[in-house]
Scaffold this active site. Sequence first.
Site, PDB file in Angstrom:
ATOM      1  N   GLU A 275      16.793 -29.284  -2.590  1.00  0.00           N
ATOM      2  CA  GLU A 275      17.549 -28.294  -3.493  1.00  0.00           C
ATOM      3  C   GLU A 275      18.805 -27.907  -2.968  1.00  0.00           C
ATOM      4  O   GLU A 275      19.198 -26.677  -2.490  1.00  0.00           O
ATOM      5  CB  GLU A 275      16.654 -26.865  -3.671  1.00  0.00           C
ATOM      6  CG  GLU A 275      15.227 -27.254  -4.198  1.00  0.00           C
ATOM      7  CD  GLU A 275      14.562 -25.737  -4.722  1.00  0.00           C
ATOM      8  OE1 GLU A 275      14.995 -25.062  -4.226  1.00  0.00           O
ATOM      9  OE2 GLU A 275      13.697 -25.834  -5.313  1.00  0.00           O
TER      10      GLU A 275
ATOM     11  N   TYR B 124       9.563 -25.315 -11.800  1.00  0.00           N
ATOM     12  CA  TYR B 124       8.844 -24.295 -12.096  1.00  0.00           C
ATOM     13  C   TYR B 124       8.659 -23.607 -13.403  1.00  0.00           C
ATOM     14  O   TYR B 124       7.627 -23.109 -13.745  1.00  0.00           O
ATOM     15  CB  TYR B 124       8.955 -22.936 -10.949  1.00  0.00           C
ATOM     16  CG  TYR B 124       8.613 -23.383  -9.685  1.00  0.00           C
ATOM     17  CD1 TYR B 124       9.812 -24.262  -8.601  1.00  0.00           C
ATOM     18  CD2 TYR B 124       7.856 -23.205  -8.831  1.00  0.00           C
ATOM     19  CE1 TYR B 124       9.665 -24.451  -7.577  1.00  0.00           C
ATOM     20  CE2 TYR B 124       7.310 -23.605  -7.787  1.00  0.00           C
ATOM     21  CZ  TYR B 124       8.377 -24.258  -6.968  1.00  0.00           C
ATOM     22  OH  TYR B 124       8.102 -24.668  -5.432  1.00  0.00           O
TER      23      TYR B 124
ATOM     24  N   HIS C   3      15.150 -28.532   4.925  1.00  0.00           N
ATOM     25  CA  HIS C   3      14.642 -27.645   3.914  1.00  0.00           C
ATOM     26  C   HIS C   3      14.946 -26.146   4.294  1.00  0.00           C
ATOM     27  O   HIS C   3      14.238 -25.208   4.828  1.00  0.00           O
ATOM     28  CB  HIS C   3      12.886 -27.562   3.746  1.00  0.00           C
ATOM     29  CG  HIS C   3      12.497 -26.925   2.403  1.00  0.00           C
ATOM     30  ND1 HIS C   3      11.776 -27.428   1.620  1.00  0.00           N
ATOM     31  CD2 HIS C   3      12.647 -25.521   1.940  1.00  0.00           C
ATOM     32  CE1 HIS C   3      11.235 -26.789   0.763  1.00  0.00           C
ATOM     33  NE2 HIS C   3      11.792 -25.505   0.854  1.00  0.00           N
TER      34      HIS C   3
ATOM     35  N   ASN D  39      12.069 -30.427  -8.292  1.00  0.00           N
ATOM     36  CA  ASN D  39      11.455 -29.336  -7.936  1.00  0.00           C
ATOM     37  C   ASN D  39      11.442 -28.519  -9.218  1.00  0.00           C
ATOM     38  O   ASN D  39      12.698 -28.512  -9.657  1.00  0.00           O
ATOM     39  CB  ASN D  39      11.810 -28.528  -6.721  1.00  0.00           C
ATOM     40  CG  ASN D  39      11.538 -29.011  -5.467  1.00  0.00           C
ATOM     41  OD1 ASN D  39      10.673 -29.926  -5.427  1.00  0.00           O
ATOM     42  ND2 ASN D  39      12.290 -28.285  -4.421  1.00  0.00           N
TER      43      ASN D  39
ATOM     44  N   ARG E 217       3.531 -33.430   1.463  1.00  0.00           N
ATOM     45  CA  ARG E 217       5.207 -33.407   1.654  1.00  0.00           C
ATOM     46  C   ARG E 217       5.413 -32.223   2.654  1.00  0.00           C
ATOM     47  O   ARG E 217       4.837 -31.170   2.415  1.00  0.00           O
ATOM     48  CB  ARG E 217       5.906 -33.286   0.234  1.00  0.00           C
ATOM     49  CG  ARG E 217       7.376 -32.713   0.471  1.00  0.00           C
ATOM     50  CD  ARG E 217       8.006 -32.524  -0.658  1.00  0.00           C
ATOM     51  NE  ARG E 217       9.493 -32.417  -0.529  1.00  0.00           N
ATOM     52  CZ  ARG E 217      10.138 -31.052  -0.876  1.00  0.00           C
ATOM     53  NH1 ARG E 217       9.515 -29.937  -1.634  1.00  0.00           N
ATOM     54  NH2 ARG E 217      11.197 -31.027  -0.677  1.00  0.00           N
TER      55      ARG E 217
ATOM     56  N   GLU F  88       7.842 -30.258  -6.168  1.00  0.00           N
ATOM     57  CA  GLU F  88       7.319 -29.053  -6.255  1.00  0.00           C
ATOM     58  C   GLU F  88       7.069 -28.651  -7.459  1.00  0.00           C
ATOM     59  O   GLU F  88       7.630 -28.753  -8.560  1.00  0.00           O
ATOM     60  CB  GLU F  88       8.306 -28.019  -5.556  1.00  0.00           C
ATOM     61  CG  GLU F  88       8.384 -28.282  -4.047  1.00  0.00           C
ATOM     62  CD  GLU F  88       9.284 -27.284  -3.462  1.00  0.00           C
ATOM     63  OE1 GLU F  88       9.453 -26.004  -4.068  1.00  0.00           O
ATOM     64  OE2 GLU F  88       9.903 -27.470  -2.612  1.00  0.00           O
TER      65      GLU F  88
HETATM   66  C1  GBH Z   1      11.508 -23.538  -4.115  1.00  0.00           C
HETATM   67  O1  GBH Z   1      12.738 -23.101  -4.579  1.00  0.00           O
HETATM   68  C2  GBH Z   1      11.681 -24.007  -2.631  1.00  0.00           C
HETATM   69  O2  GBH Z   1      11.975 -25.274  -2.379  1.00  0.00           O
HETATM   70  C3  GBH Z   1      10.544 -23.281  -1.815  1.00  0.00           C
HETATM   71  O3  GBH Z   1      10.885 -23.398  -0.574  1.00  0.00           O
HETATM   72  C4  GBH Z   1      10.084 -22.133  -2.506  1.00  0.00           C
HETATM   73  O4  GBH Z   1       8.950 -21.326  -1.907  1.00  0.00           O
HETATM   74  C5  GBH Z   1       9.603 -22.492  -3.729  1.00  0.00           C
HETATM   75  O5  GBH Z   1      10.664 -23.029  -4.594  1.00  0.00           O
HETATM   76  C6  GBH Z   1       8.937 -21.101  -4.606  1.00  0.00           C
HETATM   77  O6  GBH Z   1      10.338 -20.295  -4.872  1.00  0.00           O
HETATM   78  O7  GBH Z   1      15.940 -14.866  -8.994  1.00  0.00           O
HETATM   79  O8  GBH Z   1      17.215 -14.136  -6.937  1.00  0.00           O
HETATM   80  O9  GBH Z   1      14.972 -13.669  -6.940  1.00  0.00           O
HETATM   81  C7  GBH Z   1      12.865 -22.764  -5.800  1.00  0.00           C
HETATM   82  C8  GBH Z   1      14.119 -21.966  -6.167  1.00  0.00           C
HETATM   83  C9  GBH Z   1      14.806 -20.177  -5.164  1.00  0.00           C
HETATM   84  C10 GBH Z   1      13.563 -20.177  -7.102  1.00  0.00           C
HETATM   85  C11 GBH Z   1      14.866 -18.605  -5.307  1.00  0.00           C
HETATM   86  C12 GBH Z   1      13.735 -18.531  -7.207  1.00  0.00           C
HETATM   87  C13 GBH Z   1      14.717 -16.549  -6.472  1.00  0.00           C
HETATM   88  C14 GBH Z   1      15.964 -16.073  -6.638  1.00  0.00           C
HETATM   89  N1  GBH Z   1      13.618 -20.477  -6.000  1.00  0.00           N
HETATM   90  N2  GBH Z   1      14.708 -18.023  -6.405  1.00  0.00           N
HETATM   91  S1  GBH Z   1      16.104 -14.522  -7.651  1.00  0.00           S
END
Ligand code: GBH
Length: 465
Positions: free
Chosen positions: A173, A304, A126, A302, A80, A368
């Site tokens: 997202e 995590y 993206h 996505n 992807r 993801e």
């Molecule tokens: C994904 O976003 C993205 O699609 C990808 O590009 C990215 O590299 C990956 O996750 C890893 O982050 O708490 O203010 O620090 C996931 C959403 C967006 C979650 C940014 C964490 C940090 C906000 N992410 N967020 S903060």
Amino acid sequence: MSTTAIAKLPKDFTWGFATASYQIEGSFDKDGREPSIWDVFSKIPGKIGDGSNGDVATDSYHLWKEDISLLEAYGVKSYRFSIAWTRIIPKGGRGDPVNEAGLKHYRKILEELISRGIIPFVTLYHWDLPQALHDRYGGWLNKAEIIQDFVNYAKVCFDAFGDIVENWITFNEPWIISTLGYNVGVFAPGHKGNTDSWIAGHNLLLAHGHTVKLYRDEFQSWQKGTIGITLDAHWLLPYDDTQASKDAAIRGLDFKLGRFADPIYRGYYPESLKRIVGDRLPAFTEEEIALVHGSSDFFGLNTYTTHLAMDGGNDENMGFVKTTHTKPDGSQLGSQSAAPWLQTYPPGFRSLLNYLWKTYEKPIYVTENGFPVKGENDIPVEDAVHDTDRVEYFAGYTNALLEAVTQDGVDVRGYFGWSLLDNFEWADGYRIRFGVTHVDFKTQKRTPKESAAFLTKFFKDHIET
Ligand code: GBH
């Protein structure tokens, strides 16, 4: 000696790794590419934690073949990645010229992938909006312009690549794009405004709906592809036994997930969203919602982590739900990654998959999932490759996925680890590493970590042949 049959994923289950254009390509001004909002935003002092930007990134604009060789070595079935709008139509708009060099670049990547038996999953957006469109009319806030310009860009891609691409993802997202980009302002374009996230999100839904309609009307019948969207979601558990926390967990899911998933898969915004946002939430006309409803062939997910949810706080984007990883007794929900927002919690992944399947009834692709190991940026490559914590994360999450499919009957069709490479982690810069491949950002040398081998073996052992 008795043997127990290993539970297996179906034969056509696909897996691989994911990346995104601005995070890996570099070559920000090569071959006709013009700035995106991330080029401009990342160069404003103070916006990126380590003061970096994506000018070079992992230099994948040049090293794409090496990257594909890594994928091949890892034995993936799919890859992807995203297309940079600014390489295809550098100024972005429907009156602006299409850049042949950009089309050629992605065409050769796609052909190389296919020649090595790797199925491409292509994300159209993206986060790298052409800066010209932001300057011209405010980007995602301008309903009359942005929808048409996005559809025009998508059409150029369907025309150019649709004969060999069978898996399309419109947006990555939309929650992040609208809230972090247009309300909180910590992501490009760094816009702040208390109503604007709702407008941007609404326009993203409409742009998605129009794009899918175009694909279905003009391309799908002869290109035989599928098209959908990728949403981001964390599973939410009530912080404690109180009704307020139970309600908060549900409301948080409405705001994070239902905000986009409900219009697309059910045809309306969640009630809690309408109640709290009131008339600052744009309404769909009947025609518009007919377009959005049913506009995704699959559920791109996505995910995590899992959070504990409680009532309160001042984040309207989460429906005034506060989230934490710290339990009432002071202990942590999971083990901590390098990123404050991410802890390991595999049971939450299994619950989320079950919830999505029950609620939205669409086949799921996990587009993801991954983990940045704490301290990994501070150690030499010889040590970084022993990424035990990441292996443990993937072991927990892939096993949860296996259970969701084989024991709970959830229809999951694919899984992509984030990410193929350490890369530009947006506002965190290069300090937070998500790769299963270590990248030395000075030499661009790639070195596989143990987690890559873990996933290779897991899917080799757990997909029917
Ligand atoms: C994904 O976003 C993205 O699609 C990808 O590009 C990215 O590299 C990956 O996750 C890893 O982050 O708490 O203010 O620090 C996931 C959403 C967006 C979650 C940014 C964490 C940090 C906000 N992410 N967020 S903060």
